[in-house]
Design a protein around this motif. Sequence first.
Motif, PDB file in Angstrom:
ATOM      1  N   GLU A  87      32.616 -51.782 -14.110  1.00  0.00           N
ATOM      2  CA  GLU A  87      33.165 -50.883 -13.101  1.00  0.00           C
ATOM      3  C   GLU A  87      34.665 -50.665 -13.304  1.00  0.00           C
ATOM      4  O   GLU A  87      35.344 -50.169 -12.449  1.00  0.00           O
ATOM      5  CB  GLU A  87      32.914 -51.466 -11.710  1.00  0.00           C
TER       6      GLU A  87
ATOM      7  N   SER B 218      36.466 -48.736 -15.398  1.00  0.00           N
ATOM      8  CA  SER B 218      37.069 -47.441 -15.633  1.00  0.00           C
ATOM      9  C   SER B 218      37.122 -46.632 -14.356  1.00  0.00           C
ATOM     10  O   SER B 218      36.285 -46.759 -13.467  1.00  0.00           O
ATOM     11  CB  SER B 218      36.255 -46.691 -16.678  1.00  0.00           C
ATOM     12  N   LEU B 219      38.110 -45.793 -14.293  1.00  0.00           N
ATOM     13  CA  LEU B 219      38.301 -45.022 -13.070  1.00  0.00           C
ATOM     14  C   LEU B 219      37.452 -43.774 -13.066  1.00  0.00           C
ATOM     15  O   LEU B 219      36.924 -43.367 -12.054  1.00  0.00           O
ATOM     16  CB  LEU B 219      39.776 -44.624 -12.937  1.00  0.00           C
ATOM     17  N   SER B 220      37.332 -43.142 -14.205  1.00  0.00           N
ATOM     18  CA  SER B 220      36.572 -41.900 -14.217  1.00  0.00           C
ATOM     19  C   SER B 220      35.101 -42.227 -14.352  1.00  0.00           C
ATOM     20  O   SER B 220      34.725 -43.237 -14.934  1.00  0.00           O
ATOM     21  CB  SER B 220      37.030 -41.032 -15.375  1.00  0.00           C
ATOM     22  N   PRO B 221      34.261 -41.375 -13.796  1.00  0.00           N
ATOM     23  CA  PRO B 221      32.834 -41.682 -13.788  1.00  0.00           C
ATOM     24  C   PRO B 221      32.285 -41.782 -15.202  1.00  0.00           C
ATOM     25  O   PRO B 221      32.517 -40.900 -16.011  1.00  0.00           O
ATOM     26  CB  PRO B 221      32.226 -40.483 -13.067  1.00  0.00           C
TER      27      PRO B 221
END
Lengths: 231, 175
Positions: free
Chosen positions: A52, A54-57
């Motif tokens: 989880e 990374s910030l971008s999906p």
Amino acid sequence: MAEKGGKGFSSLSKGKTISSSGKGGGKESNLSTKQGRKISICTSSSSESEDEGSLSPPPITPSSDKWGKGGKAGFGGKGTPLSGISSNGKAGKSSSSDPSPKIPTFEIEGELGKNVKCMMDCEALDVLERIQESMVILSENPDIKLPESFIKGLQYAKSTSCFKNPEKARHVLEELKKQKVSDTEICLVANICPESVDELFALMPNLKEKKKKNESAVKDVLGELAKLKSA
Amino acid sequence: MYLRVELPWNVLIPPENLDAKGVMLQRAIIVRLMDDFAVRKATKEHGYFLALTSLNSIGEGKVRQDSGGVLFPVVFSCISFKPFKGEILKGVVTKIMKQGVFLTCGPIENIYIPASTMPDYEYVQGENPVFMNDSLSKIENGVALRFVVMGTKWVESKREFQVLGSLKLDFLGPV
């Protein structure tokens, strides 16, 4: 983190663990917890790891999911939990060491991040209904998508919410803070919507521990809450 | 339990959406964010994403060398739903088997309550099998059950939770 799920599903995956060679057994049992429950979850795929960060999906990978299917078959059609015992003595052991798993206590205050706050069902209903109203206009634009969970989440809130006026309910429940009841527990009390002190103490055993001190205060609060119930 | 979450994300706006000024750019960011949000479905940490409630800030965009798109850091608030251990939830029965029952609860589709944790209830075989207790309380398809969450499991490949429930407390069962 992993032990959270593992613990709970031990009995689910029983069917499967029995038939598998119990590879993860040694490692998993180290995770056995204060509740003294044996963990026998199968660690079939590493795809369930926590990434989880990374910030971008990330892209969604509809890969084959061993656990989901296998697990279901395990406690589903194929073989009852008992049928596996003969093949491996482990099954007998795990079920005998684990006759009645202890109900976990609801303690999530430390689990929630700084940027996360819990909501009562009735508060969520309020917000979700308002969003639904505005979606009537927005849905004319085909670019705008709502998550598939939105409607299900809204319906659930409708089915459980029992206070018409969330602010008033919260105001009444804030009284419980004096009894050292946390924010998350207050939300759970509202969601349970108890009719009696007995009901509340049965469902939230950690409140019951302080029963002597807080019983009268809790009674008062539930009395006030009963006046706010919508139906 | 429903959660109010504030999250920082990055939103990538492709070059073709960059030609308009000001308001249109903001609109493109919101539409793109809503799309990403819907596709993401759920996370282990915050549970199932239900709805965006506000876009709190849009940072300075950075041009991506490879595509020419611009990456904007944004901060937004949303509502999510996540099951917790020890929580009391209400689910609807979808399948009954000798070993136990399956339920759904809001966005959570896989909840299992083993028969061994349903005190007093006996499995009654038939075309539509049910569980019944001495006071003739019936657990059948479509019935709403109040249960306690014994454990949760996040399945990354499906981006969903699986929940193990129990009825082994007073005041649990059909509602």
